[in-house]
Design a protein around this motif. Sequence first.
Motif, mmCIF file in Angstrom:
data_model
loop_
_atom_site.group_PDB
_atom_site.id
_atom_site.type_symbol
_atom_site.label_atom_id
_atom_site.label_comp_id
_atom_site.label_asym_id
_atom_site.label_seq_id
_atom_site.Cartn_x
_atom_site.Cartn_y
_atom_site.Cartn_z
ATOM 1 N N HIS A 1 0.861 -1.185 0.000
ATOM 2 C CA HIS A 1 0.000 0.000 0.000
ATOM 3 C C HIS A 1 0.894 1.231 0.000
ATOM 4 O O HIS A 1 1.839 1.322 0.797
ATOM 5 C CB HIS A 1 -0.894 0.031 1.243
ATOM 6 N N GLU B 1 0.909 5.508 0.294
ATOM 7 C CA GLU B 1 0.103 6.624 0.779
ATOM 8 C C GLU B 1 0.385 7.861 -0.065
ATOM 9 O O GLU B 1 1.545 8.254 -0.239
ATOM 10 C CB GLU B 1 0.408 6.888 2.252
ATOM 11 N N GLN C 1 -3.558 2.141 -3.473
ATOM 12 C CA GLN C 1 -3.309 3.536 -3.132
ATOM 13 C C GLN C 1 -4.226 3.968 -1.988
ATOM 14 O O GLN C 1 -5.441 3.738 -2.044
ATOM 15 C CB GLN C 1 -3.564 4.438 -4.344
ATOM 16 N N ASP C 2 -3.639 4.576 -0.948
ATOM 17 C CA ASP C 2 -4.399 5.081 0.195
ATOM 18 C C ASP C 2 -4.146 6.571 0.371
ATOM 19 O O ASP C 2 -3.031 7.047 0.105
ATOM 20 C CB ASP C 2 -3.969 4.381 1.493
ATOM 21 N N ALA D 1 -2.973 9.663 2.365
ATOM 22 C CA ALA D 1 -2.015 9.784 3.466
ATOM 23 C C ALA D 1 -2.719 10.247 4.743
ATOM 24 O O ALA D 1 -3.655 11.032 4.695
ATOM 25 C CB ALA D 1 -0.913 10.778 3.102
ATOM 26 N N ARG E 1 -4.524 3.157 10.030
ATOM 27 C CA ARG E 1 -4.421 1.874 9.334
ATOM 28 C C ARG E 1 -4.051 0.784 10.316
ATOM 29 O O ARG E 1 -3.521 1.017 11.394
ATOM 30 C CB ARG E 1 -3.367 1.968 8.236
#
Length: 303
Positions: free
Chosen positions: A256, A258, A292-293, A295, A299
């Motif tokens: 993943h 950010e 894609q996360d 920021a 989590r």
Amino acid sequence: MTAAAVRDPAITARLLRRAVIASTAVAASLILVKTVAYIATDSVSLLSSLIDSLLDLAASLVNMLAVRHALTPADDEHRFGHGKAEPLAGLAQAGFIAGSAVLLFVEAARRLAAPEPVTNTGVGVAVMVFSILASLALVTYQRHVVRRTGSVAIGADSLHYQSDLLLNGAVIVSLLASRWLTLPWLDPLFGIAIGAFILWSALQIVRLSTTQLMDRELPDAEREQIRAIALAHPDVRDVHDLKTRAAGPQAFVQIHIELDGDMTLRRAHAIADAVEAAIRHEFPHAEVIIHQDPAGLERHGLG
């Protein structure tokens, strides 16, 4: 898969095929000369080496099939490819090797109960010297292939042939001791010791194979390298939930990244593609999945 195992897929396939052909050819040659030597000497320790070479040939044939299957591209029924054929072949090798150790124990026990003198030791020693040289040449090449490919099947085969070097040396000592000391019970005792060493090598192969079958993470150094590659992109704020595993010559990477939560989906997709390309440049055999996360989100993950 190791960092040194960065390579072109076509080169990997060629190296793996050459390695299994070399292993099969060496095993067949050693069986021939050791059979002649065993008939001439009637030595249990030499019989142990002959049995080991017979199992080497069987293992090499299994490896040939496994490598061929592992190199088969992914299909509709095996979307992650066929790489686990290699560690499965490693387990089959371990079974062959353990079986040879048991047979050797039985024959050595019989000879201990009724010791018999060893004859024509010169022939036996000459054959074992030849076996050491052939095995040493093969192990050297196999190590080169393992460094370039990270192959578990070839690595297991190499470990077995490395044990053969010690085994063949022990057979020479046994033959010479039986000749000079006139102690017929030394030969079966050496046979038992060699059998125990063969069994230990089988356990080592099991350990190597189960590491991949249980989807163990790639080495920490490679995981850190993957993180560093992702973080090297100027738009990647952080990374998390990195998961890796290997299956034969192929690696699988999930990570993943950010990003700025206000950027467009199209831009985020382009960044993920760039990070994926950078990872695959260093790990050509890796299948990379990137999520894609935004920021700053809370989590929960493993690393």
